[in-house]
Design a protein around this motif. Structure first.
Motif, PDB file in Angstrom:
ATOM      1  N   THR A   1       0.853  -1.181   0.000  1.00  0.00           N
ATOM      2  CA  THR A   1       0.000   0.000   0.000  1.00  0.00           C
ATOM      3  C   THR A   1       0.889   1.231   0.000  1.00  0.00           C
ATOM      4  O   THR A   1       1.792   1.346   0.832  1.00  0.00           O
ATOM      5  CB  THR A   1      -0.901   0.013   1.248  1.00  0.00           C
ATOM      6  OG1 THR A   1      -1.664  -1.192   1.250  1.00  0.00           O
ATOM      7  CG2 THR A   1      -1.821   1.209   1.245  1.00  0.00           C
ATOM      8  N   ILE A   2       0.649   2.129  -0.936  1.00  0.00           N
ATOM      9  CA  ILE A   2       1.433   3.358  -0.992  1.00  0.00           C
ATOM     10  C   ILE A   2       0.837   4.343  -0.002  1.00  0.00           C
ATOM     11  O   ILE A   2      -0.360   4.599  -0.003  1.00  0.00           O
ATOM     12  CB  ILE A   2       1.450   3.937  -2.414  1.00  0.00           C
ATOM     13  CG1 ILE A   2       2.145   2.943  -3.345  1.00  0.00           C
ATOM     14  CG2 ILE A   2       2.145   5.294  -2.437  1.00  0.00           C
ATOM     15  CD1 ILE A   2       2.158   3.343  -4.785  1.00  0.00           C
ATOM     16  N   GLY A   3       1.681   4.866   0.855  1.00  0.00           N
ATOM     17  CA  GLY A   3       1.238   5.807   1.878  1.00  0.00           C
ATOM     18  C   GLY A   3       1.385   7.238   1.408  1.00  0.00           C
ATOM     19  O   GLY A   3       1.696   7.507   0.248  1.00  0.00           O
ATOM     20  N   ALA A   4       1.171   8.137   2.331  1.00  0.00           N
ATOM     21  CA  ALA A   4       1.237   9.567   2.003  1.00  0.00           C
ATOM     22  C   ALA A   4       2.515  10.176   2.567  1.00  0.00           C
ATOM     23  O   ALA A   4       2.987   9.779   3.624  1.00  0.00           O
ATOM     24  CB  ALA A   4       0.027  10.287   2.582  1.00  0.00           C
ATOM     25  N   THR A   5       3.047  11.134   1.829  1.00  0.00           N
ATOM     26  CA  THR A   5       4.144  11.949   2.325  1.00  0.00           C
ATOM     27  C   THR A   5       3.580  13.330   2.622  1.00  0.00           C
ATOM     28  O   THR A   5       2.904  13.919   1.779  1.00  0.00           O
ATOM     29  CB  THR A   5       5.276  12.052   1.282  1.00  0.00           C
ATOM     30  OG1 THR A   5       5.878  10.755   1.140  1.00  0.00           O
ATOM     31  CG2 THR A   5       6.340  13.057   1.698  1.00  0.00           C
ATOM     32  N   SER A   6       3.835  13.813   3.819  1.00  0.00           N
ATOM     33  CA  SER A   6       3.410  15.172   4.168  1.00  0.00           C
ATOM     34  C   SER A   6       4.579  15.877   4.828  1.00  0.00           C
ATOM     35  O   SER A   6       5.233  15.321   5.701  1.00  0.00           O
ATOM     36  CB  SER A   6       2.202  15.153   5.110  1.00  0.00           C
ATOM     37  OG  SER A   6       2.545  14.568   6.341  1.00  0.00           O
ATOM     38  N   VAL A   7       4.855  17.077   4.354  1.00  0.00           N
ATOM     39  CA  VAL A   7       5.997  17.857   4.832  1.00  0.00           C
ATOM     40  C   VAL A   7       5.462  19.168   5.388  1.00  0.00           C
ATOM     41  O   VAL A   7       4.535  19.748   4.813  1.00  0.00           O
ATOM     42  CB  VAL A   7       6.985  18.112   3.670  1.00  0.00           C
ATOM     43  CG1 VAL A   7       8.139  18.983   4.095  1.00  0.00           C
ATOM     44  CG2 VAL A   7       7.497  16.790   3.114  1.00  0.00           C
TER      45      VAL A   7
END
Length: 196
Positions: A98-104
């Motif tokens: 499952t591809i997750g999210a990147t948040s910066v």
């Protein structure tokens, strides 16, 4: 089994030892927060990025501790997550992920000190993937690594800058980090059979 600390429900109690309980994890994160602030002479230039799955809630806990120690820091402005799924070198062996999210944080990572947060440091391959993922996001001034548990058995020349617990293990043992945010309780458990 460690006296006084119950084994989590989803772990075979006959094969498990609790090495850190909830209070031990809290103390380790508080100590790591102080070490990060001391090494970086404050937190003004910090970005804390958790590596999914359990590195993300650990990063949020760590950001809260950094903000509690350093006046003027706001936890929500420090913290994010870094998905490394597509940067892993084992996609051929485990193609279904499952591809997750990147948040910066809004300020990005350019020129900042990025602290990567993971639950267990083992072979070093997840951290290598995280470094590749960071390359696509920008150019931090420095990258540091905080791991709740360092269990050894490195396959790459990677080490943690901040460690909650060094835990010598055999490759046949499995280290499981459970967090209230994802598992309903907080503990670090060693199980016999199967590496992690």
């Amino acid at each position: 089994m460690t006296s006084g600390t119950p084994v989590p429900d989803d772990v075979d109690a006959s094969q498990a030892t609790v090495v850190l309980g909830e209070q031990d994890v809290a103390r380790a994160l508080t100590r790591i927060a102080h070490e990060i602030l001391e090494r970086n002479k404050g937190g003004d230039e910090l970005v804390v990025l958790g590596i999914p799955t359990r590195g993300v809630p650990l990063a949020y806990r760590l950001a809260e501790r950094l903000a509690a120690v350093e006046p003027g820091l706001v936890a929500e402005n420090l913290v994010g997550s870094l998905d490394v799924t597509m940067y892993r070198d084992d996609l051929a062996q485990h193609p279904t992920r499952t591809i997750g999210a990147t948040s910066v944080p809004a300020g990005g990572i350019d020129g900042k000190v990025v602290v990567l947060v993971d639950d267990v440091l083992f072979s070093g391959r997840t951290i290598r993937a995280a470094l590749d993922a960071l390359n696509d996001l920008g150019r931090p001034r420095a990258v540091q690594l905080a791991a709740l548990v360092d269990r050894g058995h490195r396959e790459l020349p990677i080490r943690a800058d901040f460690v909650g617990k060094n835990l010598p293990t055999s490759t046949s043992e499995r280290v499981t980090v459970l967090l209230a945010e994802t598992d309903g309780r907080t503990a670090v458990v060693i199980e016999n059979g199967g590496a992690r």
